[in-house]
Design a protein around this motif. Sequence first.
Motif, PDB file in Angstrom:
ATOM      1  N   LYS A  94       8.307  14.170  -2.780  1.00 12.81           N
ATOM      2  CA  LYS A  94       7.957  15.275  -3.696  1.00 12.81           C
ATOM      3  C   LYS A  94       7.035  16.301  -3.033  1.00 12.81           C
ATOM      4  CE  LYS A  94       6.329  15.891  -8.385  1.00 12.81           C
ATOM      5  NZ  LYS A  94       5.493  15.275  -9.396  1.00 12.81           N
ATOM      6  N   HIS A  95       6.097  15.830  -2.203  1.00 16.93           N
ATOM      7  CA  HIS A  95       5.090  16.750  -1.642  1.00 16.93           C
ATOM      8  C   HIS A  95       5.286  17.000  -0.138  1.00 16.93           C
ATOM      9  CE1 HIS A  95       2.796  16.752  -5.384  1.00 16.93           C
ATOM     10  NE2 HIS A  95       3.145  15.480  -5.470  1.00 16.93           N
ATOM     11  N   ASP A  96       6.434  16.589   0.364  1.00 15.00           N
ATOM     12  CA  ASP A  96       6.791  16.876   1.750  1.00 15.00           C
ATOM     13  C   ASP A  96       5.735  16.340   2.738  1.00 15.00           C
ATOM     14  OD1 ASP A  96       8.322  17.909   3.746  1.00 15.00           O
ATOM     15  OD2 ASP A  96       7.366  19.894   3.697  1.00 15.00           O
ATOM     16  N   LEU A  97       5.416  15.049   2.611  1.00 15.18           N
ATOM     17  CA  LEU A  97       4.396  14.435   3.476  1.00 15.18           C
ATOM     18  C   LEU A  97       5.075  13.632   4.594  1.00 15.18           C
ATOM     19  CD1 LEU A  97       2.136  12.890   0.675  1.00 15.18           C
ATOM     20  CD2 LEU A  97       2.017  15.185   1.653  1.00 15.18           C
ATOM     21  N   ARG A  98       4.392  13.492   5.723  1.00 15.78           N
ATOM     22  CA  ARG A  98       4.832  12.546   6.758  1.00 15.78           C
ATOM     23  C   ARG A  98       4.088  11.240   6.469  1.00 15.78           C
ATOM     24  NH1 ARG A  98       4.216  17.272   8.978  1.00 15.78           N
ATOM     25  NH2 ARG A  98       1.987  16.895   9.267  1.00 15.78           N
ATOM     26  N   LEU A  99       4.850  10.236   6.037  1.00 13.59           N
ATOM     27  CA  LEU A  99       4.219   8.984   5.572  1.00 13.59           C
ATOM     28  C   LEU A  99       4.466   7.843   6.562  1.00 13.59           C
ATOM     29  CD1 LEU A  99       2.871   7.279   3.294  1.00 13.59           C
ATOM     30  CD2 LEU A  99       5.165   6.975   2.337  1.00 13.59           C
ATOM     31  N   TYR A 100       3.409   7.082   6.856  1.00  6.27           N
ATOM     32  CA  TYR A 100       3.517   5.923   7.752  1.00  6.27           C
ATOM     33  C   TYR A 100       2.884   4.715   7.071  1.00  6.27           C
ATOM     34  CZ  TYR A 100       4.189   9.488  11.378  1.00  6.27           C
ATOM     35  OH  TYR A 100       4.645  10.554  12.113  1.00  6.27           O
ATOM     36  N   TYR A 101       3.551   3.571   7.176  1.00  6.93           N
ATOM     37  CA  TYR A 101       2.851   2.326   6.832  1.00  6.93           C
ATOM     38  C   TYR A 101       3.269   1.223   7.808  1.00  6.93           C
ATOM     39  CZ  TYR A 101       6.757   2.542   3.389  1.00  6.93           C
ATOM     40  OH  TYR A 101       7.946   2.741   2.755  1.00  6.93           O
ATOM     41  N   LYS A 157      -1.088  16.903   5.887  1.00  9.35           N
ATOM     42  CA  LYS A 157       0.113  16.348   5.261  1.00  9.35           C
ATOM     43  C   LYS A 157       0.642  15.091   5.954  1.00  9.35           C
ATOM     44  CE  LYS A 157       2.377  19.194   2.554  1.00  9.35           C
ATOM     45  NZ  LYS A 157       3.496  19.978   2.113  1.00  9.35           N
ATOM     46  N   THR A 158      -0.139  14.551   6.908  1.00  5.39           N
ATOM     47  CA  THR A 158       0.234  13.268   7.515  1.00  5.39           C
ATOM     48  C   THR A 158      -0.612  12.191   6.849  1.00  5.39           C
ATOM     49  OG1 THR A 158       0.683  14.379   9.593  1.00  5.39           O
ATOM     50  CG2 THR A 158       0.435  11.990   9.683  1.00  5.39           C
ATOM     51  N   VAL A 159       0.075  11.192   6.297  1.00  5.09           N
ATOM     52  CA  VAL A 159      -0.598  10.193   5.464  1.00  5.09           C
ATOM     53  C   VAL A 159      -0.201   8.792   5.919  1.00  5.09           C
ATOM     54  CG1 VAL A 159      -0.540   9.242   3.112  1.00  5.09           C
ATOM     55  CG2 VAL A 159      -0.783  11.706   3.452  1.00  5.09           C
ATOM     56  N   CYS A 160      -1.189   7.901   6.025  1.00  2.00           N
ATOM     57  CA  CYS A 160      -0.918   6.497   6.405  1.00  2.00           C
ATOM     58  C   CYS A 160      -1.442   5.551   5.339  1.00  2.00           C
ATOM     59  CB  CYS A 160      -1.633   6.146   7.705  1.00  2.00           C
ATOM     60  SG  CYS A 160      -1.071   7.046   9.126  1.00  2.00           S
ATOM     61  N   LEU A 161      -0.840   4.393   5.282  1.00  2.00           N
ATOM     62  CA  LEU A 161      -1.379   3.292   4.467  1.00  2.00           C
ATOM     63  C   LEU A 161      -1.893   2.225   5.437  1.00  2.00           C
ATOM     64  CD1 LEU A 161       1.424   2.751   1.784  1.00  2.00           C
ATOM     65  CD2 LEU A 161      -0.691   4.044   1.565  1.00  2.00           C
ATOM     66  N   ALA A 162      -2.921   1.486   5.018  1.00  4.14           N
ATOM     67  CA  ALA A 162      -3.462   0.420   5.864  1.00  4.14           C
ATOM     68  C   ALA A 162      -4.129  -0.638   5.001  1.00  4.14           C
ATOM     69  CB  ALA A 162      -4.481   1.012   6.848  1.00  4.14           C
TER      70      ALA A 162
END
Length: 339
Positions: free
Chosen positions: A291-298, A267-272
């Motif tokens: 909505k999906h309770d993610l840990r998001l990093y960009y 559930k840990t998601v990054c953009l690159a």
Amino acid sequence: MSDKDVIILGIESSCDETAASVVKNGRIIMSDIIASQADFHEQYGGVVPELASRMHVDAIYPCIDSALKEAGVTLDDIDAVAVTYGPGLVGALLVGLSAAKGLCAVSGKPLVGVNHLHGHICANYLCFPELEPEFLCLCVSGGNTQIIHVKSYQEMEILGKTRDDAAGEAIDKIARVIGLGYPGGPKMDKAGQGGDVHAYEFAFNHMGDTLDFSFSGIKTSALNQINKIRQKGEEIDICNFAASYQHHIAHILADHMVKAVEKTGIKTVCLAGGVSANTFLRKAFDEASIKHDLRLYYPKLRLCTDNAAMIASAGYYEFIGGRTDDLALNAAPSLKAGR
Ligand code: KG4
């Protein structure tokens, strides 16, 4: 700087940015110099490879000099020289690689070849000290669209990739056709601000149960609409068209990432990558993360597009993981993530 600090000089020249940077312990940017050729290539509507190589030749040593000076270090203080060896334009890659090899030959410092795509992922480490593998990363640049499972600092697996055009390519192409010019991505982003994201509709390409993407059909459906509108003698509403098109692509990317989260349980998601600067993409991922309770990093905007700090960070993890290259290292224009 303590004796235990590991200082890496990063060098990047894979496309139209010449860059050099000094990074401490893979996470702290001491200098970050970028000489962009984008304004020069604008007159040609895209990057001209031979001209890009020649401009890298002029810019590479001044960039390296500035990076060392700004960081307040000399080559003696550097533990290793990290350089992009692929993927990218072969002539452009060879300029950075030759400069790095020259520095290593005279100083005796180790050379670390870096996969440019791994560099984009590492841009997140420079922005978020708490971020560690494992996580999922959507890597979206001019030539790549991939969902990557980052298992450790060095180990990655591609879970899904585009079967034809990259998302960035699909945006750049339509930007050109509707008259926004080069570089298409940032111009399209700006043009779509405030537009109606439901004003125009585009094809969906279903890739079954896989995490693969296809953007060529979507691009063709946009081209067909543009042609039909123009044949009727009507005008395209640029703002609404840009907004709808980017919204459509952004949601396909976010939906695929949600599928990847469901498949892996991570559930840990990054953009690159360059396209991760896109505001429609960031919004789609922000919504999905809530909505999906993610840990998001960009990464912050400057570190989304090509830079050498991300190469130094990736080089650091290779170096402390025990990997260096010999001076026979060659450019690998078609290098894939995970290699
Ligand atoms: O990662 P990058 O700098 O170079 C490659 O390694 O390919 O990515 C360049 C891509 C180009 O397609 C450019 O148009 C796109 O990133 N880009 C954007 C934005 N900023 C850069 N695309 C959409 N929206 C943006 N704001």
